[in-house]
Design a protein around this motif. Sequence first.
Motif, PDB file in Angstrom:
ATOM      1  N   GLY A  60      -0.075  -1.051  -5.741  1.00 14.90           N
ATOM      2  CA  GLY A  60       0.540   0.552  -5.044  1.00 14.90           C
ATOM      3  C   GLY A  60       0.135   0.515  -3.685  1.00 14.90           C
ATOM      4  N   PHE A  61       1.129   0.176  -2.800  1.00 14.90           N
ATOM      5  CA  PHE A  61       0.674   0.004  -1.582  1.00 14.90           C
ATOM      6  C   PHE A  61       0.246   1.185  -0.920  1.00 14.90           C
ATOM      7  CE2 PHE A  61       2.307  -0.572   3.213  1.00 14.90           C
ATOM      8  CZ  PHE A  61       1.395  -1.577   3.560  1.00 14.90           C
ATOM      9  N   ASP A  62       1.082   2.285  -1.288  1.00 16.99           N
ATOM     10  CA  ASP A  62       0.640   3.694  -0.559  1.00 16.99           C
ATOM     11  C   ASP A  62      -0.668   4.217  -0.780  1.00 16.99           C
ATOM     12  OD1 ASP A  62       3.672   4.316  -0.061  1.00 16.99           O
ATOM     13  OD2 ASP A  62       3.590   3.873  -1.961  1.00 16.99           O
ATOM     14  N   ARG A  63      -1.105   3.781  -2.115  1.00 15.57           N
ATOM     15  CA  ARG A  63      -2.197   4.443  -2.458  1.00 15.57           C
ATOM     16  C   ARG A  63      -3.347   3.367  -2.007  1.00 15.57           C
ATOM     17  NH1 ARG A  63      -1.893   7.363  -6.380  1.00 15.57           N
ATOM     18  NH2 ARG A  63      -2.792   8.977  -4.914  1.00 15.57           N
ATOM     19  N   LEU A  64      -3.321   2.272  -1.975  1.00 16.29           N
ATOM     20  CA  LEU A  64      -4.321   1.355  -1.335  1.00 16.29           C
ATOM     21  C   LEU A  64      -4.596   1.831   0.013  1.00 16.29           C
ATOM     22  CD1 LEU A  64      -6.000  -1.326  -1.393  1.00 16.29           C
ATOM     23  CD2 LEU A  64      -3.782  -2.578  -0.696  1.00 16.29           C
ATOM     24  N   VAL A  65      -3.382   1.917   0.712  1.00 16.00           N
ATOM     25  CA  VAL A  65      -3.624   2.350   2.184  1.00 16.00           C
ATOM     26  C   VAL A  65      -4.387   3.691   2.380  1.00 16.00           C
ATOM     27  CG1 VAL A  65      -2.521   2.815   4.500  1.00 16.00           C
ATOM     28  CG2 VAL A  65      -1.534   0.940   2.864  1.00 16.00           C
ATOM     29  N   GLY A  78      -9.447   6.373   3.498  1.00 20.63           N
ATOM     30  CA  GLY A  78     -10.294   7.232   3.258  1.00 20.63           C
ATOM     31  C   GLY A  78      -9.811   8.779   2.538  1.00 20.63           C
ATOM     32  N   ASP A  79      -8.626   8.448   2.190  1.00 22.36           N
ATOM     33  CA  ASP A  79      -7.871   9.706   1.388  1.00 22.36           C
ATOM     34  C   ASP A  79      -7.559   9.228   0.087  1.00 22.36           C
ATOM     35  OD1 ASP A  79      -7.807  11.841   3.203  1.00 22.36           O
ATOM     36  OD2 ASP A  79      -6.492  10.651   4.694  1.00 22.36           O
ATOM     37  N   GLU A  80      -7.384  10.504  -0.814  1.00 26.82           N
ATOM     38  CA  GLU A  80      -6.677  10.101  -1.998  1.00 26.82           C
ATOM     39  C   GLU A  80      -5.229  10.577  -2.266  1.00 26.82           C
ATOM     40  OE1 GLU A  80      -9.168  10.916  -5.426  1.00 26.82           O
ATOM     41  OE2 GLU A  80     -10.400   9.047  -4.699  1.00 26.82           O
ATOM     42  N   VAL A  81      -4.620  11.126  -0.940  1.00 32.20           N
ATOM     43  CA  VAL A  81      -3.458  11.821  -1.043  1.00 32.20           C
ATOM     44  C   VAL A  81      -2.800  10.718  -0.340  1.00 32.20           C
ATOM     45  CG1 VAL A  81      -1.840  13.887  -0.383  1.00 32.20           C
ATOM     46  CG2 VAL A  81      -4.194  13.914  -1.259  1.00 32.20           C
ATOM     47  N   ILE A  82      -1.354  10.396  -0.910  1.00 36.77           N
ATOM     48  CA  ILE A  82      -0.681   9.329  -0.217  1.00 36.77           C
ATOM     49  C   ILE A  82       0.559   9.794   0.735  1.00 36.77           C
ATOM     50  CG2 ILE A  82      -0.926   7.653  -2.326  1.00 36.77           C
ATOM     51  CD1 ILE A  82       2.032   8.216  -3.197  1.00 36.77           C
ATOM     52  N   ARG A  83       0.727  11.221   0.620  1.00 38.78           N
ATOM     53  CA  ARG A  83       1.810  11.696   1.247  1.00 38.78           C
ATOM     54  C   ARG A  83       1.675  11.396   2.762  1.00 38.78           C
ATOM     55  NH1 ARG A  83       1.834  17.418  -0.016  1.00 38.78           N
ATOM     56  NH2 ARG A  83       1.653  16.414  -2.106  1.00 38.78           N
ATOM     57  N   ILE A 138      -5.511   0.712  -8.175  1.00 40.13           N
ATOM     58  CA  ILE A 138      -4.526   0.092  -6.906  1.00 40.13           C
ATOM     59  C   ILE A 138      -3.588  -1.063  -7.323  1.00 40.13           C
ATOM     60  CG2 ILE A 138      -6.131   1.069  -5.328  1.00 40.13           C
ATOM     61  CD1 ILE A 138      -7.051  -1.883  -4.973  1.00 40.13           C
ATOM     62  N   GLY A 139      -3.795  -1.517  -8.511  1.00 47.18           N
ATOM     63  CA  GLY A 139      -2.863  -2.606  -9.035  1.00 47.18           C
ATOM     64  C   GLY A 139      -3.031  -3.036 -10.450  1.00 47.18           C
ATOM     65  N   GLY A 140      -2.029  -3.793 -11.139  1.00 46.52           N
ATOM     66  CA  GLY A 140      -2.260  -4.057 -12.316  1.00 46.52           C
ATOM     67  C   GLY A 140      -1.272  -5.202 -12.574  1.00 46.52           C
ATOM     68  N   GLY A 141      -1.470  -5.946 -13.388  1.00 48.79           N
ATOM     69  CA  GLY A 141      -0.444  -7.171 -13.784  1.00 48.79           C
ATOM     70  C   GLY A 141      -0.904  -8.061 -15.229  1.00 48.79           C
ATOM     71  N   SER A 142      -0.419  -9.090 -15.273  1.00 48.51           N
ATOM     72  CA  SER A 142      -0.542  -9.856 -16.398  1.00 48.51           C
ATOM     73  C   SER A 142      -0.150 -11.287 -16.262  1.00 48.51           C
ATOM     74  CB  SER A 142       0.172  -8.926 -17.581  1.00 48.51           C
ATOM     75  OG  SER A 142       1.511  -9.004 -17.386  1.00 48.51           O
TER      76      SER A 142
END
Length: 582
Positions: free
Chosen positions: A530-535, A540-545, A479-483
């Motif tokens: 990734g805001f779409d995926r987080l939401v 309770g879904d894995e599909v962002i559309r 859901i996210g990444g950084g450094s």
Amino acid sequence: MYRTHTCGELRAAHIGQTVTLSGWVQRRRDFGGMTFVDLRDRYGITQLSFNDMIDASLVEQARGLGREFVVQAVGTVLERENKNPNLATGDVEIRVTELRILNGSKTPPFTIEDATDGGEELRMQYRYLDLRRAPIRNNLLLRNRVNLLVRNYLAEHGFADIETPFLIKSTPEGARDFVVPSRVHAGEFYALPQSPQTFKQLLMVGGMDRYYQIVRCFRDEDLRADRQPEFTQIDCEMAFVEQEDILAMFEGMVRSVVKDVHGLELGAFPRMTYADSMRLYGNDKPDIRFGMTFVELTDRAQGAGFPVFDAAELVVGIKVDGAGAYTRKQLDALTDYVKRPQLGMSGMIWMKVDESGVPTSSVNKFFDEAALRGWAEAFGATPGDLVLVLAGAAAKTRKALSELRLHVAESEGLRKPNEFAPLWVLDFPLLEYNEEAERWFAMHHPFTSPKPEDISLLDSDPGAVRANAYDIVLNGNEIGGGSIRIHDRAVQERMFALLGFTPEEAQEQFGFLLNAFEYGAPPHGGIAFGFDRLVALLGGDEVIRDYIAFPKNNAGRDVMIDAPSPIDAKQLTELHLGIKPQ
Ligand code: ASP
């Protein structure tokens, strides 16, 4: 005045009041002298009733209402005879005394119900109708809520929302850029940002200290299911921080969002190194809602004369608790699963421990009971358990077993959408080698700093250098990444050199950043979610559309507005893309 209340508002306490509602006709039912209409808006559904004992002309008018007509109704709130416990307004109805049609509607191309009969393409083409359906509406409202929660959290912690440009310079690293031709500067192009990465770093050089943005990013990547060419990130950067500071800050953010949305206390997030994640789960975004961690059998399995094992670089398996009763057919289906071209395994070996503790396997010919008992011990398999084993080249085998693990977990009901298992994956390699391009690539991006203790390996063994990089994983999704970033010109130049840039190329493409590092760049680091995926995961879904109001389809098209589309010759010429007039 169009309305005194919304369609989701009226309760028993309103009985006797005269109210005005406006909304869409969801459904009409006619019985003898009565007509009922379910009136819908964003807030809910309220039943309107029409009785010809009271006003026959109103019943007549109501019977002319079609689905999705927009109407305004004035009436009295009455207690309902047949209460509907499934509806928030189910205790009451409106006995209508005045009805006004505000707009008619054609019959919609699909039913505007929670479970619609509309196919994906049709729903996308008429997305404005799809948005009237409660599931999609609720997804967007959840998105709005998470957006506000994130903003509040970040604002409370001193982050400033600062916009960065959308028309920027194209660079060859990372994914492919979307480009925008310049009309004023013939033959020159802007690029749309894949992320605000360099700008947020420059904001740190600029002393802004804590930045965030909920921002659209654009990547012209190959199409894959559920990948959007434009997507939204919660993009953050902080100055004067170490990895620990970032982990604490953003773990706190996810915890507070999950607490608010689901009432769940997540506690401290587990941490795992990239190396352990690959070894135990075969990927860098493990779903840790359930076990089935990898157990390597290579030493144990080789030398028994089973050619597949003997030739393998890696023999590795998982234990499925209580699955010892899987039938031949079920096992064959799992074998077929790993033999699909996407995974490309040549087969799957299984072992079961029967109720009396005796192991049997699909390779009994090569492994006697004592050997299989050794396997069972390695897996901690007890009576009634099943062990699935794959063998082959290490990377490919790990990937296949990782997919098999998720597949089995799915069918065993272990991937529960209302359970949240976050973790940090740490210590990523800085670089990965690409055989085709014959060079090193930054695993995260070129601005990620190596771990100081590994810098000495940069020349001798680049592949062994670990990065100060981290990913946040939720239920098997990154859901996210950084450094932590490089903030020193010399180190950044060395990094570009490793990535195959000549000094001139580095200066030409990233000179603005290299120069900035010479004017007192503070140590800094950040992360993007990734805001779409987080939401979607929170929903309770894995599909962002269905968490995006107007998404592109799997072919990257907006089928509602029909984009992309050709532009006319004049426009092309203006943009210096056309064929020159003779
Ligand atoms: N810009 C990075 C990305 O989009 C995230 C980060 O390093 O902050 O993946």
